[in-house]
Write a protein that holds these residues in place. Structure first.
Motif, PDB file in Angstrom:
ATOM      1  N   UNK A  55       0.826  -1.203   0.000  1.00 57.72           N
ATOM      2  CA  UNK A  55       0.000   0.000   0.000  1.00 57.72           C
ATOM      3  C   UNK A  55       0.866   1.262   0.000  1.00 57.72           C
ATOM      4  N   UNK A  56       1.969   1.237   0.750  1.00 57.94           N
ATOM      5  CA  UNK A  56       2.858   2.406   0.758  1.00 57.94           C
ATOM      6  C   UNK A  56       3.462   2.646  -0.625  1.00 57.94           C
ATOM      7  N   UNK A  57       3.861   1.571  -1.295  1.00 55.71           N
ATOM      8  CA  UNK A  57       4.398   1.696  -2.652  1.00 55.71           C
ATOM      9  C   UNK A  57       3.341   2.277  -3.585  1.00 55.71           C
ATOM     10  N   UNK A  58       2.115   1.775  -3.470  1.00 53.41           N
ATOM     11  CA  UNK A  58       1.029   2.264  -4.327  1.00 53.41           C
ATOM     12  C   UNK A  58       0.779   3.755  -4.089  1.00 53.41           C
ATOM     13  N   UNK A  59       0.843   4.188  -2.827  1.00 58.24           N
ATOM     14  CA  UNK A  59       0.687   5.619  -2.536  1.00 58.24           C
ATOM     15  C   UNK A  59       1.765   6.428  -3.238  1.00 58.24           C
ATOM     16  N   UNK A  60       2.997   5.962  -3.157  1.00 64.30           N
ATOM     17  CA  UNK A  60       4.098   6.690  -3.768  1.00 64.30           C
ATOM     18  C   UNK A  60       3.999   6.712  -5.282  1.00 64.30           C
TER      19      UNK A  60
END
Length: 398
Positions: free
Chosen positions: A83-88
Motif C-alpha cells: 500500500x505504501x508503494x502504491x501511494x508513492x
C-alpha cells in the motif's frame, strides 16, 4: 545441504540487524542469499521488499511485496508495504482499499504496524486519515512515545498547534530523548512567540543530534537576542560548528546533477539575443511554463527550475545551488511537519510540496503577462528578486 547454511529465520534476523543499522545494501545481500536457498520464505521476501523500499527502488519493492502476497495473501506487513508503494506511485484508491482491509483484520494489537500505516499516509499528505490512525494508536497504547510524537507531527501539518504541542509534550515525558519531537515542539513555541521556551527546548537537543538547519539558525538567533551574545562568542561555537557541518553535507550525485543543470542554463543564456533565447525556451514551453503560489500569496511563473530559484533567492539563499536549497527546504519541512519531500529535481520537489499543501500549483497561460519571457523576469540578475516577500521565514537565515 551443508551444515553451515543458516535457517531462513537466521537469515531474516541477520538482515533485520543490518537494516536497523542503516546498512540496506548489506541487508539486501543477506536476503538475496537467503531467498536463493529458501525461495518460498514469506518473511525473507517481505524483508527484501522493505530493503528495496528503503533504497527507493519502488518497482523492485512492489514486485517483492506482490510475490510475498502470492505466498501469503493475508500477510499484514506485506499488505502495508504494498500500500505504501502504491501511494508513492499515485495509486491512492487501491492503497486505501488495502489499508482498510488490514484495519479490518484487527491490527490494533500491532502498534508498529499502525505507525507504519500512519507515517506512510502523512508522508503523502493524507493528513486526516493519518490523524485517525495515530489517534487510534495513542488510545491503544497511551504510553507509546512514537505514537504521540507522530500524532503531534500530523496535527502540526493540519495546523492545530495546540493539539500538536500536547501530544509532543506527552511523547517527551515518556521519552525525553526523542529529539525530533523536541525540535518540532520548539518550533511551535517559537512560532507562538515564546522565545525563552523555544530556546530551552532547542538546547535540550545536543548540537551533534541536530539535523534541522532551521533549528540551529533559531538557536543562534535566540542566544544572540536573549543572552545578548555577539557574533563569534565562544558559547555559540558548538551550534555554529554543527550548522556548518550540516551545510557541508553533500551528495556527489546531486552535485553532478546541479552542475549539469547549471551548465545547461548557462548555455541557454549565452545562446544569442533575446529573440533566439525565447525560441530556445519555446521548445520547452510544455514543460517550462508553470505557476506556483507560495503561502504568502506570491505567484511565481517560469520553468520548474526558475520557480524554485525565485523562491530560493526570495528566502535569502541565492548564494546556494538549487540542489542545496531544495535539500535545506526538504529537511526543514520534514522536521516541522513530518513530511518527506524529494529534492532530486525541481519538478518533483514542487509537485510534492504542493501535494502536502506547502504551496499550490496553478494554471498559467503560455503567453500570459508573467511568463518566463517578461522583461522583469530575472535570468541574469538575482537582485530582481529583492522585491518579492520571503517564501517562508522558516528557511530564512536570521
Amino acid at each position: 545441504m551443508p551444515d553451515s547454511f543458516l535457517t531462513s529465520g537466521e537469515y531474516d534476523e541477520q538482515a533485520h540487524r543490518l537494516y536497523d543499522s542503516g546498512d540496506y545494501e548489506g541487508a539486501l545481500q543477506v536476503l538475496k542469499e537467503g531467498l536463493s536457498l529458501y525461495p518460498n520464505s514469506v518473511d525473507l521476501c517481505v524483508g527484501l521488499a522493505y530493503a528495496r523500499l528503503a533504497r527507493e527502488e519502488f518497482a523492485w519493492a512492489r514486485a517483492a511485496f506482490e510475490r510475498a502476497l502470492v505466498l501469503d495473501p493475508t500477510h499484514e506487513d506485506a499488505m502495508v508495504g504494498l500500500a505504501e508503494i502504491l501511494l508513492r506511485m499515485g495509486e491512492k484508491e487501491r492503497a486505501m482499499e488495502i489499508y482498510r482491509e488490514v484495519e479490518g483484520m484487527n491490527y490494533a494489537d500491532d502498534i508498529e504496524l499502525m505507525l507504519t500505516v500512519g507515517r506512510a499516509l502523512v508522508s503523502e499528505g493524507i493528513f486526516e486519515e493519518g490523524r485517525r490512525v495515530f489517534a487510534r494508536a495513542v488510545v491503544t497504547e497511551p504510553g507509546h512515545a512514537e505514537a504521540h510524537a507522530w500524532m503531534g507531527y500530523c496535527m502540526t501539518a493540519l495546523g492545530d498547534s495546540v493539539e500538536a504541542s500536547r501530544h509532543l509534550h506527552r511523547a517527551l515525558r515518556i521519552d525525553p530523548d526523542l529529539h525530533e519531537a523536541r525540535v518540532c515542539r520548539a518550533h511551535i513555541l517559537y512560532d507562538r512567540g515564546d522565545r525563552e521556551g523555544a530556546l530551552r527546548e532547542f538546547e535540550r537537543v545536543p548540537p551533534g543530534e541536530h539535523w534541522d538547519p532551521v533549528a540551529l539558525w533559531r538557536v543562534l538567533e535566540l542566544k544572540r537576542v536573549l543572552w545578548q551574545m555577539e557574533e563569534g562568542d565562544a558559547r555559540l561555537a558548538p551550534w555554529q560548528r554543527r550548522l556548518d557541518e550540516i551545510e557541508r553535507i553533500d551528495d556527489p550525485v546531486e552535485r553532478l546533477l546541479a552542475e549539469v543543470e547549471a551548465r545547461m542554463d548557462d548555455e541557454i543564456v549565452d545562446a544569442g539575443d533575446r529573440f533566439q533565447f525565447e525560441l530556445s525556451l519555446g521548445a520547452l514551453r510544455d514543460e517550462g511554463s508553470h505557476a506556483v503560489r507560495t503561502p504568502d500569496g506570491i505567484l511565481h511563473h517560469g520553468t520548474w527550475s526558475q520557480i524554485v530559484r525565485k523562491i530560493q533567492v526570495a528566502a535569502g539563499f541565492g548564494h546556494e545551488t538549487l540542489q542545496e536549497y531544495m535539500r535545506r527546504a526538504a529537511e526543514g519541512w520534514r522536521e516541522r511537519y513530518g513530511v518527506s519531500i524529494p529534492f532530486q529535481n525541481p519538478e518533483s520537489f514542487l509537485r510534492a510540496a504542493a501535494r502536502h499543501h506547502l504551496l499550490s500549483l496553478e494554471e498559467t497561460s503560455a503567453f500570459g503577462p508573467d511568463t518566463p519571457f517578461d522583461d522583469d523576469t530575472p535570468f541574469d540578475d538575482d537582485s530582481s528578486f529583492d522585491d518579492d516577500p520571503p517564501f517562508d521565514d522558516t528557511f530564512r537565515n536570521p
